[in-house]
Write an enzyme that holds these catalytic residues in place. Structure first.
Site, PDB file in Angstrom:
ATOM      1  N   TRP A 142       0.816  -1.216   0.000  1.00 25.32           N
ATOM      2  CA  TRP A 142       0.000   0.000   0.000  1.00 25.32           C
ATOM      3  C   TRP A 142       0.852   1.269   0.000  1.00 25.32           C
ATOM      4  CZ3 TRP A 142       1.716   2.603   4.146  1.00 25.32           C
ATOM      5  CH2 TRP A 142       2.233   1.854   5.206  1.00 25.32           C
ATOM      6  N   ASN A 143       2.146   1.173   0.309  1.00 30.09           N
ATOM      7  CA  ASN A 143       2.893   2.425   0.528  1.00 30.09           C
ATOM      8  C   ASN A 143       3.233   3.161  -0.770  1.00 30.09           C
ATOM      9  OD1 ASN A 143       4.795   0.478  -0.098  1.00 30.09           O
ATOM     10  ND2 ASN A 143       6.311   1.175   1.384  1.00 30.09           N
TER      11      ASN A 143
ATOM     12  N   GLU B 100      11.604  -2.468  12.133  1.00 28.33           N
ATOM     13  CA  GLU B 100      11.422  -1.436  11.120  1.00 28.33           C
ATOM     14  C   GLU B 100      10.327  -0.499  11.664  1.00 28.33           C
ATOM     15  OE1 GLU B 100      10.083  -3.103   7.410  1.00 28.33           O
ATOM     16  OE2 GLU B 100      11.156  -1.575   6.291  1.00 28.33           O
TER      17      GLU B 100
ATOM     18  N   GLU C 180      11.081  -8.139  -2.269  1.00 25.83           N
ATOM     19  CA  GLU C 180      11.641  -6.915  -1.692  1.00 25.83           C
ATOM     20  C   GLU C 180      10.980  -6.788  -0.333  1.00 25.83           C
ATOM     21  OE1 GLU C 180      11.580  -3.328  -0.508  1.00 25.83           O
ATOM     22  OE2 GLU C 180      10.680  -2.755  -2.431  1.00 25.83           O
ATOM     23  N   LEU C 181      11.764  -7.092   0.711  1.00 20.28           N
ATOM     24  CA  LEU C 181      11.170  -7.253   2.048  1.00 20.28           C
ATOM     25  C   LEU C 181      11.596  -6.118   2.983  1.00 20.28           C
ATOM     26  CD1 LEU C 181      11.714 -11.133   2.211  1.00 20.28           C
ATOM     27  CD2 LEU C 181       9.721  -9.888   1.375  1.00 20.28           C
TER      28      LEU C 181
ATOM     29  N   CYS D 265      10.390   1.052   2.887  1.00 22.05           N
ATOM     30  CA  CYS D 265      11.345   0.030   3.340  1.00 22.05           C
ATOM     31  C   CYS D 265      12.761   0.581   3.381  1.00 22.05           C
ATOM     32  CB  CYS D 265      11.335  -1.160   2.389  1.00 22.05           C
ATOM     33  SG  CYS D 265       9.739  -1.891   2.218  1.00 22.05           S
TER      34      CYS D 265
ATOM     35  N   LYS E  84      -2.031  -8.560  -7.597  1.00 20.38           N
ATOM     36  CA  LYS E  84      -2.902  -8.423  -6.424  1.00 20.38           C
ATOM     37  C   LYS E  84      -2.400  -7.206  -5.641  1.00 20.38           C
ATOM     38  CE  LYS E  84      -4.350  -9.379  -2.040  1.00 20.38           C
ATOM     39  NZ  LYS E  84      -4.526  -7.947  -1.743  1.00 20.38           N
ATOM     40  N   PRO E  85      -3.093  -6.059  -5.831  1.00 19.18           N
ATOM     41  CA  PRO E  85      -2.671  -4.878  -5.078  1.00 19.18           C
ATOM     42  C   PRO E  85      -3.122  -5.003  -3.622  1.00 19.18           C
ATOM     43  CG  PRO E  85      -4.623  -4.384  -6.392  1.00 19.18           C
ATOM     44  CD  PRO E  85      -4.272  -5.824  -6.670  1.00 19.18           C
TER      45      PRO E  85
ATOM     46  N   GLY F  79       6.841  -6.451   0.483  1.00 19.84           N
ATOM     47  CA  GLY F  79       6.119  -6.405   1.755  1.00 19.84           C
ATOM     48  C   GLY F  79       7.032  -6.828   2.884  1.00 19.84           C
ATOM     49  N   SER F  80       6.433  -7.328   3.951  1.00 15.88           N
ATOM     50  CA  SER F  80       7.245  -7.626   5.140  1.00 15.88           C
ATOM     51  C   SER F  80       8.023  -8.931   4.969  1.00 15.88           C
ATOM     52  CB  SER F  80       6.343  -7.736   6.368  1.00 15.88           C
ATOM     53  OG  SER F  80       5.573  -8.916   6.277  1.00 15.88           O
TER      54      SER F  80
END
Ligand code: SIN
Length: 493
Positions: free
Chosen positions: A160-161, A388, A259-260, A293, A184-185, A237-238
């Protein structure tokens, strides 16, 4: 005022999923509201799709694969360029939709639309450069060629960011490489993704090549990771969720790029240009309200300039104007959710309880609005050093020597971005090479640009996005051996 009244081209505010070139509802009629985090008001509703509709989207992408990969690369490049142009022509509407669903100030949202468009242009240009190779063979009557071919149907799960840029950073290389994609947004920000799909259709991208499935992760994620037709998953995401998706993808040995999470150190040495370091840390820490991130998470400042740096940063942070991103003059929007606010409050309380001092900010919040906060006397034991933060909290750690700074910086399981400021050339090389991160900024607080590889090491992820390397994530390498050539062949390449 209705959300539509903010948007010039009402057709860009879509309340359906986009599947095989059609706007569709959920089979069971279920939907999810999209809420403006700045006001708590309803913006739109989108279908809450489940596994069956996701399967249909994957089938549509599979159906489109042959035609899409079979097109000359120059055709795919032209379509991507047209999509890029339309994204820029619709910058205002895309930015407004983004601010309505995500909260970031309009000026930042416009910047993100341009950032997002830059990936589309970049990969339009890369589409025609997916070169193969010719390898010297051990025998004179054989040739070995390397063909690069599209991986197949890809899936993208996006956060979402950055509701536009994280989609184009995945979709553009996938499309350039010939891979139809199911996106999938985030369920919090599906409207930007749908608007992008409408513009792609206007650009001439054929049906089935882009599919946007809206809904909760529980209904969709398992199908994307478990379905054997999907050959590749890209996720931002995380780290926690990345590990689960990776395990799910193991069943069909999918290619993955992740990309975490990050825990970026931002190191300021005594000899740094202070003005540059202050503007760098402001850009890195408070961009998107600290919800990226690659935001500076641990700000390490050498003893000789610690007090001066802290004072300057606090004074600048206090000038940030927090409010509804649609309003004039706002430079920081709300946090995305109550959960996000709760985490920030917990982290700040923990730091204060363990001896940190607050130079500016607040321990309270107004709905989803949090004040930019600067804390001194932060230590590695505090939660803010290990987690984080994902919010506008700038903790300052004090260090003495270069070795100490590097040891603190690397003492994390994460390895996404790191920044440092110095005017010493030799130190620049030493530090850059010792920092265990996928991206390192020297005298800059930004590493986000389409031309550079974006991605992390350690538990911050796998693979790279953007740059000349980004398209490789969507290409398979095939070794093509050509034998039985004339024995008198001259054996050259
Ligand atoms: C992210 O936070 O995941 C991406 C940030 C960026 O592209 O700069």
């Amino acid at each position: 005022m209705s959300p539509r009244s903010h948007i010039r081209d009402a057709a860009l505010l879509v309340e359906k999923s986009y599947l095989d070139g059609q706007l569709v509802e959920a089979a069971d009629g279920n939907s999810l509201p999209v809420i403006n985090p700045a006001t708590g008001e309803w913006v739109a509703s989108v279908p809450a799709l489940g596994a069956a509709e996701t399967r249909a989207a994957i089938a549509a992408a599979d159906q489109a694969w042959e035609g899409w990969r079979g097109r000359p690369a120059a055709d795919r490049a032209n379509l991507l360029m047209r999509w890029h142009d339309l994204i820029l022509q619709n910058e205002d509407d895309l930015a407004t939709i983004m601010t309505l669903e995500q909260g970031k100030p309009l000026v930042e949202a416009r910047g993100e639309v341009r950032y997002g468009a830059s990936f589309v242009k970049w990969f339009a240009e890369e589409a025609v450069r997916a070169y193969g190779d010719v390898i010297p063979a051990p025998e004179s009557d054989r040739r070995i060629l390397v063909l690069k071919q599209s991986v197949g149907v890809s899936a993208a799960i996006t956060p979402w960011n950055f509701p536009v840029a994280m989609i184009t950073r995945k979709l553009a290389p996938a499309l350039a490489a010939g891979c139809p994609t199911v996106v999938k947004p985030s369920e919090l920000t599906p409207l930007s993704a749908l608007a992008l799909a409408v513009l792609a259709e206007r650009a001439g991208v054929p049906k089935g090549v882009i599919n946007v499935v809206t809904g909760l992760p529980s209904g969709i994620g398992g199908e994307l990771t478990g379905n054997e037709t999907v050959r590749k998953l890209s996720f931002t995401g995380s780290t926690e969720v990345g590990k689960i998706l990776m395990a799910q993808c193991a069943g069909s040995v999918k290619r993955v790029s992740f990309e975490l999470g990050g825990n970026a150190p931002f190191i300021v040495f005594d000899d740094a240009d202070l003005d540059l370091a202050i503007s760098g840390v402001l850009a890195s820490k408070f961009r998107n309200g600290g919800q990226t991130c690659v935001c500076a998470n641990r700000i390490l400042v050498q003893s000789g300039i610690y007090e001066r740096f802290a004072e300057r940063l606090a004074a600048e942070a206090a000038k940030i104007v927090v409010g509804n991103g649609l309003d004039k003059g706002i430079t920081m929007g709300p946090m995305i959710s109550e959960t996000a606010v709760g985490k920030i409050v917990r982290i700040v309380d923990d730091a204060l309880a363990h001896g940190a001092r607050m130079l500016t900010g607040s321990t309270t919040h107004n709905r989803l609005f949090v004040l930019p906060t600067v804390l001194t006397d932060a230590t590695p034991e505090m939660s803010l050093a290990q987690e984080e933060i994902f919010g506008p909290v700038a903790p300052l750690f004090r260090f003495g020597s270069e070795e100490e700074a590097i040891a603190i910086a690397n003492a994390t399981p994460f390895g996404l971005a790191a920044y440092f400021y110095t005017n010493d050339l030799r130190r620049s090389w030493r530090v850059a090479e010792q920092l265990e991160f996928g991206m390192v900024g020297l005298n800059t607080g930004s590493v986000s640009v389409e031309a550079a590889p974006f991605g992390g090491i350690k538990q911050s992820g796998l693979g790279r996005e953007g740059s000349m390397y980004g398209i490789d994530e969507y290409l398979e390498i095939k070794a093509f051996h050509v034998g039985g050539l004339s024995r008198r062949a001259i054996g050259g390449l």
